[in-house]
Design a protein around this motif. Structure first.
Motif, PDB file in Angstrom:
ATOM      1  N   TRP A  17       0.838  -1.212   0.000  1.00 26.29           N
ATOM      2  CA  TRP A  17       0.000   0.000   0.000  1.00 26.29           C
ATOM      3  C   TRP A  17       0.869   1.258   0.000  1.00 26.29           C
ATOM      4  N   LYS A  18       1.906   1.270   0.833  1.00 28.74           N
ATOM      5  CA  LYS A  18       2.726   2.478   0.951  1.00 28.74           C
ATOM      6  C   LYS A  18       3.434   2.809  -0.363  1.00 28.74           C
ATOM      7  N   SER A  19       3.801   1.771  -1.107  1.00 26.08           N
ATOM      8  CA  SER A  19       4.468   2.010  -2.393  1.00 26.08           C
ATOM      9  C   SER A  19       3.520   2.628  -3.428  1.00 26.08           C
ATOM     10  N   LEU A  20       2.206   2.467  -3.213  1.00 26.52           N
ATOM     11  CA  LEU A  20       1.221   2.973  -4.174  1.00 26.52           C
ATOM     12  C   LEU A  20       0.650   4.340  -3.797  1.00 26.52           C
ATOM     13  N   ILE A  21       1.065   4.886  -2.646  1.00 27.22           N
ATOM     14  CA  ILE A  21       0.512   6.163  -2.181  1.00 27.22           C
ATOM     15  C   ILE A  21       0.593   7.269  -3.249  1.00 27.22           C
ATOM     16  N   PRO A  22       1.748   7.471  -3.930  1.00 23.87           N
ATOM     17  CA  PRO A  22       1.815   8.569  -4.910  1.00 23.87           C
ATOM     18  C   PRO A  22       0.821   8.427  -6.063  1.00 23.87           C
ATOM     19  N   VAL A  23       0.383   7.198  -6.323  1.00 20.66           N
ATOM     20  CA  VAL A  23      -0.557   6.957  -7.419  1.00 20.66           C
ATOM     21  C   VAL A  23      -2.005   7.114  -6.953  1.00 20.66           C
ATOM     22  N   LEU A  24      -2.302   6.621  -5.749  1.00 18.83           N
ATOM     23  CA  LEU A  24      -3.684   6.541  -5.276  1.00 18.83           C
ATOM     24  C   LEU A  24      -4.179   7.807  -4.583  1.00 18.83           C
ATOM     25  N   TYR A  25      -3.258   8.606  -4.026  1.00 19.63           N
ATOM     26  CA  TYR A  25      -3.684   9.696  -3.151  1.00 19.63           C
ATOM     27  C   TYR A  25      -3.254  11.057  -3.684  1.00 19.63           C
ATOM     28  N   ASP A  26      -4.126  12.026  -3.473  1.00 20.41           N
ATOM     29  CA  ASP A  26      -3.787  13.423  -3.722  1.00 20.41           C
ATOM     30  C   ASP A  26      -3.008  13.982  -2.537  1.00 20.41           C
ATOM     31  N   TRP A  27      -3.386  13.526  -1.324  1.00 19.87           N
ATOM     32  CA  TRP A  27      -2.687  13.962  -0.110  1.00 19.87           C
ATOM     33  C   TRP A  27      -2.922  12.954   0.999  1.00 19.87           C
ATOM     34  N   LEU A  28      -1.914  12.779   1.857  1.00 18.29           N
ATOM     35  CA  LEU A  28      -2.037  11.897   3.011  1.00 18.29           C
ATOM     36  C   LEU A  28      -1.109  12.369   4.115  1.00 18.29           C
ATOM     37  N   ALA A  29      -1.634  12.413   5.343  1.00 15.43           N
ATOM     38  CA  ALA A  29      -0.817  12.710   6.517  1.00 15.43           C
ATOM     39  C   ALA A  29      -0.981  11.569   7.509  1.00 15.43           C
ATOM     40  N   ASN A  30       0.141  11.088   8.054  1.00 12.21           N
ATOM     41  CA  ASN A  30       0.139   9.987   9.019  1.00 12.21           C
ATOM     42  C   ASN A  30       0.601  10.520  10.370  1.00 12.21           C
ATOM     43  N   HIS A  31      -0.198  10.275  11.417  1.00 11.80           N
ATOM     44  CA  HIS A  31       0.081  10.829  12.740  1.00 11.80           C
ATOM     45  C   HIS A  31       0.033   9.712  13.774  1.00 11.80           C
ATOM     46  N   ASN A  32       1.170   9.455  14.407  1.00  7.77           N
ATOM     47  CA  ASN A  32       1.239   8.399  15.426  1.00  7.77           C
ATOM     48  C   ASN A  32       0.627   8.889  16.733  1.00  7.77           C
ATOM     49  N   LEU A  33      -0.204   8.042  17.344  1.00  3.75           N
ATOM     50  CA  LEU A  33      -0.843   8.372  18.612  1.00  3.75           C
ATOM     51  C   LEU A  33      -0.247   7.520  19.726  1.00  3.75           C
ATOM     52  N   VAL A  34       0.190   8.163  20.787  1.00  2.00           N
ATOM     53  CA  VAL A  34       0.751   7.434  21.930  1.00  2.00           C
ATOM     54  C   VAL A  34      -0.324   6.551  22.557  1.00  2.00           C
ATOM     55  N   TRP A  35      -1.556   7.105  22.655  1.00  2.00           N
ATOM     56  CA  TRP A  35      -2.703   6.363  23.178  1.00  2.00           C
ATOM     57  C   TRP A  35      -3.743   6.251  22.085  1.00  2.00           C
ATOM     58  N   PRO A  36      -4.429   5.117  21.992  1.00  2.00           N
ATOM     59  CA  PRO A  36      -5.445   4.981  20.943  1.00  2.00           C
ATOM     60  C   PRO A  36      -6.608   5.952  21.149  1.00  2.00           C
ATOM     61  N   SER A  37      -7.201   6.383  20.043  1.00  2.00           N
ATOM     62  CA  SER A  37      -8.403   7.214  20.067  1.00  2.00           C
ATOM     63  C   SER A  37      -9.542   6.391  19.478  1.00  2.00           C
ATOM     64  N   LEU A  38     -10.655   6.282  20.204  1.00  2.00           N
ATOM     65  CA  LEU A  38     -11.783   5.481  19.723  1.00  2.00           C
ATOM     66  C   LEU A  38     -12.717   6.291  18.823  1.00  2.00           C
ATOM     67  N   SER A  39     -12.452   7.600  18.712  1.00  2.00           N
ATOM     68  CA  SER A  39     -13.314   8.443  17.883  1.00  2.00           C
ATOM     69  C   SER A  39     -12.501   9.569  17.277  1.00  2.00           C
ATOM     70  N   CYS A  40     -12.927  10.065  16.135  1.00  2.00           N
ATOM     71  CA  CYS A  40     -12.281  11.208  15.485  1.00  2.00           C
ATOM     72  C   CYS A  40     -13.354  11.998  14.733  1.00  2.00           C
ATOM     73  N   ARG A  41     -13.364  13.310  14.923  1.00  2.00           N
ATOM     74  CA  ARG A  41     -14.383  14.141  14.282  1.00  2.00           C
ATOM     75  C   ARG A  41     -13.779  15.479  13.867  1.00  2.00           C
ATOM     76  N   TRP A  42     -14.252  15.986  12.737  1.00  2.00           N
ATOM     77  CA  TRP A  42     -13.866  17.316  12.293  1.00  2.00           C
ATOM     78  C   TRP A  42     -14.647  18.367  13.069  1.00  2.00           C
ATOM     79  N   GLY A  43     -13.956  19.437  13.449  1.00  2.00           N
ATOM     80  CA  GLY A  43     -14.594  20.595  14.060  1.00  2.00           C
ATOM     81  C   GLY A  43     -14.697  21.709  13.046  1.00  2.00           C
ATOM     82  N   PRO A  44     -14.850  22.952  13.505  1.00  2.00           N
ATOM     83  CA  PRO A  44     -15.027  24.072  12.575  1.00  2.00           C
ATOM     84  C   PRO A  44     -13.751  24.401  11.810  1.00  2.00           C
TER      85      PRO A  44
END
Length: 464
Positions: A17-44
């Motif tokens: 998958w990582k080798s195909l990122i430049p072909v499949l994606y317009d943009w991608l950001a990867n962020h490591n979390l020290v503790w897992p998050s069970l939810s993620c939501r966009w704000g304003p």
């Protein structure tokens, strides 16, 4: 390939998958979390600039008890389409934090944050579920920033919604049309609240800062009537709805009505409710799936269509016009592409027929139900063995994808989060990504653009 589902298989799949990122994606950001998050939501959205937009992002930290559990408000820089260089977006370190995501504020949460939902009319007001019968309401801009250290006092929610008799851990929704909150719990009930009386209009912004900009133009904020009290204001239910035979796992409002909503549960039922006609089910589909139902979503573009996701690994689409009060009704279609329980489903805000599904198999699938049954699917977007309707598979997570959220401010942009305890022994991964527009745009439009590009290359090439 080694044994299916084994560690080596996951690593090999991820490397591919990582080798195909430049072909499949317009943009991608990867962020490591020290503790897992069970939810993620966009704000304003806070700011629009030439090459990127700045936006709030809501996350959580599910800790091991050595430090408190927290609700995290982050600032995220969302790069605009066709800005990021293809060769750069795949060059990230899995163990590092992304420069595009910065923690802005921390709220010390009473217990684990199982679910976060924002108020559509004013997304700086959020609701959270924890391992208790109550729903907690937070005005995240007004809450003080706290340092999460062992022994620190918990932050005080602005409102506490009471009404469940047992824990309500996951099923949570906020109404698109009015400040109503909906919840489901282990007491098999669905509970509805209005927080209208606890919200005041703010006619003018008291500050020009981006953080307070969302308060202006008649936006709403929670009244500070309880500032001198040591306890948060509690709000009782507007209605309690009985009809499930087991835990209610998810709830959702009808996009155009605060009085109509649906719920799913561990009893394999999909129930439609109408608060105007009482507290009993209007429609109850007894066997919506062959196992527990985990998630439900109501199409904001076509309000007859409802999605459900289940422990039977499938997503099903129902048309409420086909459902009867006798519990009779079959799904229009079954989407079968996951190899483990489906945990989250959500319709796209950008196209009426498109939706996403996230599962314990580590995949986030993007589907288009209008592609189902078409003889010809676009070359390159459907492999010979892929399920009908599936046109994109995000394989950037190496463990179960517990939540995702389409960005209503930046089209086709998604935030997704995985709990990596099973694969790496701890932590989680947050990814913000947008597939290449060549994948979802109309075929004729894409081919015309490629022809122009081809002509440009030919005109630039040296003449023999």
């Amino acid at each position: 390939m080694r044994e299916r589902g084994g560690k080596a298989t996951v690593d090999e799949r991820y490397t591919q998958w990582k080798s195909l990122i430049p072909v499949l994606y317009d943009w991608l950001a990867n962020h490591n979390l020290v503790w897992p998050s069970l939810s993620c939501r966009w704000g304003p959205q806070l700011e629009q600039a030439t090459y990127k937009n700045r936006q709030r992002l809501y996350l959580s930290e599910q800790t091991d008890g050595s430090v408190p559990n927290t609700l995290v408000i982050a600032n995220c820089e969302v790069v605009k389409p066709r800005v990021a260089a293809a060769e750069h977006i795949s060059q990230f370190n899995e163990e590092a934090r992304s420069p595009f995501v910065k923690k802005y504020k921390t709220i010390i949460h009473p217990g684990e944050v199982n679910r976060i939902r924002e108020l559509p009319q004013n997304s700086k007001i959020v609701a959270t579920h924890t391992d208790s019968p109550d729903v907690l309401i937070w005005d995240v801009e007004a809450q003080p920033n706290r340092h999460p250290m062992l022994g620190a006092a918990e932050s005080r929610p602005d409102l506490i919604l009471t009404g469940h008799q047992q824990n309500a851990e996951f099923a949570l929704a906020m109404c698109p049309t009015e400040p109503f909150v909906l919840s489901g719990g282990k007491d098999k009930s669905v509970v509805l609240w209005s927080i209208h009386d606890h919200i005041s209009s703010v006619a003018e912004s008291t500050s020009k800062s981006p953080a307070s900009a969302s308060n202006s133009s008649g936006k709403q904020s929670i009244k500070a009537g309880n500032e001198k009290s040591s306890d948060s204001t509690t709000v009782g239910p507007r209605g309690v709805y009985q009809g499930h035979e087991d835990t209610v796992e998810d709830v959702q409002f009808c996009p155009s009505s605060a009085q109509e909503f649906c719920s799913v549960g561990d009893d394999s039922c999909l129930i439609l409710w109408d608060a105007r006609v009482g507290t009993s089910p209007v429609v109850k589909v007894e066997k919506a799936h062959n196992a527990d139902l985990h998630c439900v979503d109501w199409n904001p573009h076509d309000q007859n269509l409802i999605l459900t996701g289940s422990a039977d690994n499938s997503v099903r689409m129902f048309d409420r016009r086909n459902l009867t009060s006798g519990g009779v009704g079959s799904p229009i279609y079954k989407f079968e592409g996951h190899k483990a329980a489906v945990l989250c489903v959500q319709w796209s805000p950008d196209r009426a027929s498109v939706f996403g599904s996230a599962a314990e198999d580590g995949f986030l699938n993007i589907w288009d139900h209008e592609r189902v049954g078409k003889k010809k699917e676009r070359a390159g977007t459907k492999t010979p063995n892929s399920p009908p309707g599936l046109f994109f598979q995000h394989a950037g997570h190496r463990d179960k994808v517990v939540d995702f959220h389409w960005n209503a401010s930046d089209p086709w942009t998604i935030v997704s989060v995985s709990d990596d305890c099973g694969s790496t022994g701890g932590g989680g991964t947050l990814q913000i990504w947008r597939m290449s527009d060549l994948i979802y745009r109309p075929e004729e439009e894409v081919l015309a653009e490629l022809e122009k590009f081809k002509a440009h290359l030919l005109s630039c090439s040296p003449k023999s």
